[in-house]
Design a protein around this motif. Structure first.
Motif, PDB file in Angstrom:
ATOM      1  N   ASN A 197       0.753  -1.228   0.000  1.00  0.00           N
ATOM      2  CA  ASN A 197      -0.004  -0.161   0.045  1.00  0.00           C
ATOM      3  C   ASN A 197       0.902   1.179  -0.035  1.00  0.00           C
ATOM      4  OD1 ASN A 197      -2.782  -1.357   0.179  1.00  0.00           O
ATOM      5  ND2 ASN A 197      -2.002  -2.153   2.029  1.00  0.00           N
ATOM      6  N   SER A 198       2.054   1.144  -0.366  1.00  0.00           N
ATOM      7  CA  SER A 198       3.031   2.317  -0.292  1.00  0.00           C
ATOM      8  C   SER A 198       2.730   3.170   0.988  1.00  0.00           C
ATOM      9  CB  SER A 198       2.798   3.224  -1.448  1.00  0.00           C
ATOM     10  OG  SER A 198       3.107   2.238  -2.454  1.00  0.00           O
ATOM     11  N   ARG A 199       3.012   2.508   2.129  1.00  0.00           N
ATOM     12  CA  ARG A 199       2.925   3.187   3.480  1.00  0.00           C
ATOM     13  C   ARG A 199       3.882   2.776   4.491  1.00  0.00           C
ATOM     14  NH1 ARG A 199      -2.948   3.743   5.812  1.00  0.00           N
ATOM     15  NH2 ARG A 199      -3.796   5.449   4.664  1.00  0.00           N
ATOM     16  N   LEU A 200       4.424   3.953   5.143  1.00  0.00           N
ATOM     17  CA  LEU A 200       5.282   3.924   6.241  1.00  0.00           C
ATOM     18  C   LEU A 200       4.725   4.042   7.469  1.00  0.00           C
ATOM     19  CD1 LEU A 200       8.396   3.116   6.809  1.00  0.00           C
ATOM     20  CD2 LEU A 200       8.884   5.573   6.428  1.00  0.00           C
ATOM     21  N   TYR A 201       4.784   3.018   8.490  1.00  0.00           N
ATOM     22  CA  TYR A 201       4.025   3.401   9.834  1.00  0.00           C
ATOM     23  C   TYR A 201       5.268   3.686  10.660  1.00  0.00           C
ATOM     24  CZ  TYR A 201      -0.287   1.506   8.058  1.00  0.00           C
ATOM     25  OH  TYR A 201      -1.651   1.446   7.565  1.00  0.00           O
ATOM     26  N   MET A 202       5.207   4.934  11.435  1.00  0.00           N
ATOM     27  CA  MET A 202       6.184   5.342  12.483  1.00  0.00           C
ATOM     28  C   MET A 202       5.673   5.667  13.554  1.00  0.00           C
ATOM     29  SD  MET A 202       8.460   7.581   9.373  1.00  0.00           S
ATOM     30  CE  MET A 202       7.020   8.212   8.932  1.00  0.00           C
ATOM     31  N   GLU A 203       6.607   5.976  14.643  1.00  0.00           N
ATOM     32  CA  GLU A 203       6.376   6.386  15.937  1.00  0.00           C
ATOM     33  C   GLU A 203       5.792   8.079  15.757  1.00  0.00           C
ATOM     34  OE1 GLU A 203       8.834   7.883  19.861  1.00  0.00           O
ATOM     35  OE2 GLU A 203       9.915   7.053  18.174  1.00  0.00           O
ATOM     36  N   TYR A 204       4.828   8.362  16.709  1.00  0.00           N
ATOM     37  CA  TYR A 204       4.346   9.781  16.664  1.00  0.00           C
ATOM     38  C   TYR A 204       5.117  10.739  17.723  1.00  0.00           C
ATOM     39  CZ  TYR A 204       1.440  13.849  17.520  1.00  0.00           C
ATOM     40  OH  TYR A 204       1.095  15.354  17.693  1.00  0.00           O
ATOM     41  N   ILE A 205       5.892  11.532  17.367  1.00  0.00           N
ATOM     42  CA  ILE A 205       6.719  12.266  18.095  1.00  0.00           C
ATOM     43  C   ILE A 205       5.918  13.273  18.901  1.00  0.00           C
ATOM     44  CG2 ILE A 205       8.658  13.677  18.368  1.00  0.00           C
ATOM     45  CD1 ILE A 205       9.594  10.816  17.433  1.00  0.00           C
ATOM     46  N   GLU A 206       5.962  13.467  20.329  1.00  0.00           N
ATOM     47  CA  GLU A 206       5.274  14.393  21.065  1.00  0.00           C
ATOM     48  C   GLU A 206       6.373  15.483  21.154  1.00  0.00           C
ATOM     49  OE1 GLU A 206       2.553  14.975  22.329  1.00  0.00           O
ATOM     50  OE2 GLU A 206       1.332  12.790  22.433  1.00  0.00           O
ATOM     51  N   GLY A 207       6.030  16.786  20.498  1.00  0.00           N
ATOM     52  CA  GLY A 207       6.800  17.841  20.931  1.00  0.00           C
ATOM     53  C   GLY A 207       6.619  18.794  19.719  1.00  0.00           C
ATOM     54  N   CYS A 208       7.588  19.652  19.170  1.00  0.00           N
ATOM     55  CA  CYS A 208       7.359  20.699  18.244  1.00  0.00           C
ATOM     56  C   CYS A 208       8.563  20.586  17.168  1.00  0.00           C
ATOM     57  CB  CYS A 208       7.071  21.929  19.019  1.00  0.00           C
ATOM     58  SG  CYS A 208       8.673  22.503  19.660  1.00  0.00           S
ATOM     59  N   THR A 209       8.394  21.258  16.216  1.00  0.00           N
ATOM     60  CA  THR A 209       9.300  21.643  15.057  1.00  0.00           C
ATOM     61  C   THR A 209      10.336  22.699  15.485  1.00  0.00           C
ATOM     62  OG1 THR A 209       8.439  23.239  13.603  1.00  0.00           O
ATOM     63  CG2 THR A 209       7.899  20.645  13.291  1.00  0.00           C
ATOM     64  N   VAL A 210      11.676  22.361  15.004  1.00  0.00           N
ATOM     65  CA  VAL A 210      12.463  23.585  15.279  1.00  0.00           C
ATOM     66  C   VAL A 210      12.026  25.048  14.785  1.00  0.00           C
ATOM     67  CG1 VAL A 210      14.855  24.395  14.795  1.00  0.00           C
ATOM     68  CG2 VAL A 210      14.454  22.004  15.558  1.00  0.00           C
ATOM     69  N   LYS A 211      11.460  24.837  13.865  1.00  0.00           N
ATOM     70  CA  LYS A 211      10.651  26.150  13.120  1.00  0.00           C
ATOM     71  C   LYS A 211       9.695  26.935  14.129  1.00  0.00           C
ATOM     72  CE  LYS A 211       7.874  27.425   9.134  1.00  0.00           C
ATOM     73  NZ  LYS A 211       7.187  27.051   7.934  1.00  0.00           N
TER      74      LYS A 211
END
Length: 219
Positions: A79-93
């Motif tokens: 299905n062309s999908r990559l499942y990854m951990e959700y990161i709690e936080g914010c971007t450097v931006k």
């Protein structure tokens, strides 16, 4: 993934969609790659599968190098999908928009980002899309840098490729964060301190900058 799990669309770009979801009761992100209608179906499937595999491998290699990046739960080739951990936080931006970019804290953060990029490059990983949106702070802690979005990453030992990666980062700083020249200078200092080829990459970066200036002058 559990059947019936809800997916919340977070973003959509040229390469695919990103959703927030659950994977085996864990908070997760799923990145789904688009098919490209302008490509032959067989070629498109081959390229999509290759990039999906490459992204998963390079995230894992990033973690093996001692850097923080999302844990990969599943590479779903069908299905062309990559499942990854959700990161709690914010971007450097997001973080830099709330602080003085010339403060000691911001400059130290930039220094450590530079060292993280150097470690990535010493492992022969070129990120391909270094921006302050693609680096996160876990739980909004400036000490916990997380490298994300390896969708354009690839393996290379070339000083030129490393310099271009840094140039992309520099342009992102200057376009997104006004008066951030000192910030990027701190990042580059950290890079040169950490990298096995710091001086060579820095010298090549100056050449890349010169080409960029010439190109902009010529239109």
């Amino acid at each position: 993934m559990n059947e019936g799990t809800k997916e919340e669309l977070i973003s959509q770009g040229a390469e695919g969609r990103v959703y927030r979801t659950q994977f085996q009761s864990k908070d997760a992100i799923v990145k789904e790659r688009f098919s490209k209608k302008y490509r032959h179906p067989e070629l498109d499937a081959k390229i999509t599968r290759s990039r999906l595999n490459s992204e998963g491998r390079n995230i894992e290699k990033c973690r093996q190098l001692g850097l923080d990046s999302p844990a990969v739960f599943l590479v779903d080739k069908h299905n062309s999908r990559l499942y990854m951990e959700y990161i709690e936080g914010c971007t450097v931006k997001e973080h830099l928009r709330l602080v003085d970019t010339n403060s000691a804290e911001a400059l130290d953060l930039a220094l450590r980002i530079g060292k993280a990029i150097a470690t990535l490059h010493d492992g022969n990983i070129i990120h391909g899309d270094l921006t302050t949106s693609n680096i996160m702070l876990r739980e909004r802690d400036v000490q916990k840098i997380v490298m994300i979005d390896f969708g354009l990453s690839y393996i290379s030992t070339s000083l030129e490729d490393r310099a271009v990666d840094l140039y992309v980062m520099e342009r992102a700083f200057l376009s997104t964060h006004p008066n951030s020249e000192e910030l990027f200078s701190s990042l580059l200092t950290g890079y040169v301190q950490q990298s096995k080829n710091g001086k060579g990459v820095s010298d090549r970066l100056n050449q890349v900058r010169a080409r960029g200036r010439k190109k902009s002058m010529l239109g």
